[in-house]
Design a protein around this motif. Structure first.
Motif, PDB file in Angstrom:
ATOM      1  N   CYS A   1      36.920  -1.989  -5.349  1.00  0.00           N
ATOM      2  CA  CYS A   1      36.499  -3.245  -4.716  1.00  0.00           C
ATOM      3  C   CYS A   1      37.630  -4.266  -4.774  1.00  0.00           C
ATOM      4  O   CYS A   1      38.552  -4.135  -5.586  1.00  0.00           O
ATOM      5  CB  CYS A   1      35.239  -3.806  -5.371  1.00  0.00           C
TER       6      CYS A   1
ATOM      7  N   LEU B   1      21.677   2.628  -4.007  1.00  0.00           N
ATOM      8  CA  LEU B   1      23.140   2.679  -3.874  1.00  0.00           C
ATOM      9  C   LEU B   1      23.561   3.852  -2.991  1.00  0.00           C
ATOM     10  O   LEU B   1      24.539   3.756  -2.241  1.00  0.00           O
ATOM     11  CB  LEU B   1      23.800   2.734  -5.255  1.00  0.00           C
TER      12      LEU B   1
ATOM     13  N   ARG C   1      23.198   2.795   0.441  1.00  0.00           N
ATOM     14  CA  ARG C   1      24.268   1.873   0.792  1.00  0.00           C
ATOM     15  C   ARG C   1      25.561   2.620   1.113  1.00  0.00           C
ATOM     16  O   ARG C   1      26.530   2.006   1.565  1.00  0.00           O
ATOM     17  CB  ARG C   1      24.482   0.943  -0.394  1.00  0.00           C
TER      18      ARG C   1
ATOM     19  N   TYR D   1      27.587   4.155  -1.060  1.00  0.00           N
ATOM     20  CA  TYR D   1      28.632   4.068  -2.092  1.00  0.00           C
ATOM     21  C   TYR D   1      29.101   5.474  -2.478  1.00  0.00           C
ATOM     22  O   TYR D   1      28.325   6.432  -2.444  1.00  0.00           O
ATOM     23  CB  TYR D   1      28.081   3.374  -3.343  1.00  0.00           C
ATOM     24  N   SER D   2      30.364   5.580  -2.902  1.00  0.00           N
ATOM     25  CA  SER D   2      30.897   6.865  -3.383  1.00  0.00           C
ATOM     26  C   SER D   2      30.180   7.246  -4.683  1.00  0.00           C
ATOM     27  O   SER D   2      29.603   6.388  -5.357  1.00  0.00           O
ATOM     28  CB  SER D   2      32.393   6.736  -3.653  1.00  0.00           C
TER      29      SER D   2
ATOM     30  N   LYS E   1      31.472   5.262  -7.576  1.00  0.00           N
ATOM     31  CA  LYS E   1      31.025   3.863  -7.589  1.00  0.00           C
ATOM     32  C   LYS E   1      29.552   3.782  -8.019  1.00  0.00           C
ATOM     33  O   LYS E   1      29.166   2.867  -8.754  1.00  0.00           O
ATOM     34  CB  LYS E   1      31.229   3.254  -6.195  1.00  0.00           C
TER      35      LYS E   1
ATOM     36  N   ASN F   1      28.118   1.828 -11.382  1.00  0.00           N
ATOM     37  CA  ASN F   1      27.065   0.820 -11.305  1.00  0.00           C
ATOM     38  C   ASN F   1      25.838   1.205 -12.128  1.00  0.00           C
ATOM     39  O   ASN F   1      25.219   0.352 -12.763  1.00  0.00           O
ATOM     40  CB  ASN F   1      26.692   0.555  -9.847  1.00  0.00           C
TER      41      ASN F   1
END
Ligand code: ADP
Ligand code: MN
Length: 176
Positions: free
Chosen positions: A57, A110, A113, A115-116, A119, A123
Motif C-alpha cells: 500500500c 477481503l 475486495r 486483495y492478494s 494482504k 489484515n
C-alpha cells in the motif's frame, strides 16, 4: 488551550474490511456530520510519501493529511474514517470506535475486495492480534476507546443507535 468545539469529533478505526466506511457514511447521513475518509483525502490531495512493498500500500504523508483536515477538526462535527489512529492530534477526538469483525466474516469481505492472499493474511492477523484496537488505546485515553461488533447489518443499525445516543449526551453535557 484550544477553543471549545460546538460539536464532537468521532474517530472510526479498525482493520480494513471491518465496515468503517459503511458505518461512517450512514452516520453522516443521519447526523449531518462530515464524513472524512482519510484514504480519500490522501488520494485527492496526493498525500503520499512512497510505497510500502511489504504491506502492498502507499505510505501516507501524515503531516500533509493533518494540514488538510485541521480546520475541519477544529470546528468539530466530523466523523473520521481510517484504519490507523496514532498520528492524529489526541485532543481532536471526543470518542473513538474500533470496529471488530469475526475472522471468517472479514476473510470473505477481503476476498470480495480482491486483495492478494498476502494482504488478506496480514489484515486477518492484524484483526486477530487486535493491532488497531491497541493502537487506539495507546493513542487516546483508553476510556474513550470502544469496540463495536461489525459482523451483520443488524450490528450496523445498533452501532448507529449507540453512536446517536452518545452524540445526544455529548450535547447535553457540553451545550451552554
Ligand atoms: P472498511 O471501510 O472498514 O474497509 P467497508 O465499510 O468498506 O470497510 O466494508 C467492507 C465491506 O463489508 C463492504 O462490502 C460492506 O458493505 C460490508 N460490511 C461492512 N460492515 C458490515 C456489516 N456490519 N454487516 C454486513 N456487511 C458489512
Ligand atoms: Mn473504508
Amino acid at each position: 488551550m484550544a477553543e471549545k468545539r460546538q460539536h464532537p469529533n468521532i474517530l472510526i478505526t479498525g482493520t480494513p474490511g471491518t465496515g468503517k466506511t459503511q458505518l461512517a457514511t450512514r452516520l453522516a447521513e443521519i447526523t449531518k456530520m462530515k464524513h472524512i475518509n482519510i484514504g480519500k483525502v490522501a488520494a485527492e490531495n496526493e498525500c503520499y510519501d512512497g510505497y510500502d512493498e511489504a504491506l502492498d500500500c502507499k505510505v501516507l504523508d501524515e503531516d500533509k493529511i493533518l494540514s488538510c483536515i485541521e480546520a475541519d477538526m477544529a470546528k468539530g462535527n466530523n466523523v473520521v474514517d481510517y484504519h490507523g489512529s496514532d498520528f492524529f492530534d489526541e485532543d481532536w477526538f471526543d470518542i473513538v470506535f474500533c470496529l471488530r469483525a469475526e475472522i471468517e466474516v472479514l476473510n470473505k469481505r477481503l476476498e470480495e475486495r480482491g486483495y492478494s492472499e498476502e494482504k488478506i493474511k496480514n489484515n486477518l492477523e492484524s484483526e486477530i492480534f487486535q493491532v488497531l484496537l491497541e493502537e487506539a488505546r495507546d493513542s487516546y485515553d483508553p476510556e474513550i476507546v470502544h469496540q463495536l461488533s461489525s459482523n451483520t447489518l443488524s450490528d450496523v443499525e445498533s452501532n448507529l443507535q449507540r453512536i446517536s445516543t452518545w452524540i445526544k449526551s455529548w450535547h447535553s453535557d457540553n451545550d451552554t
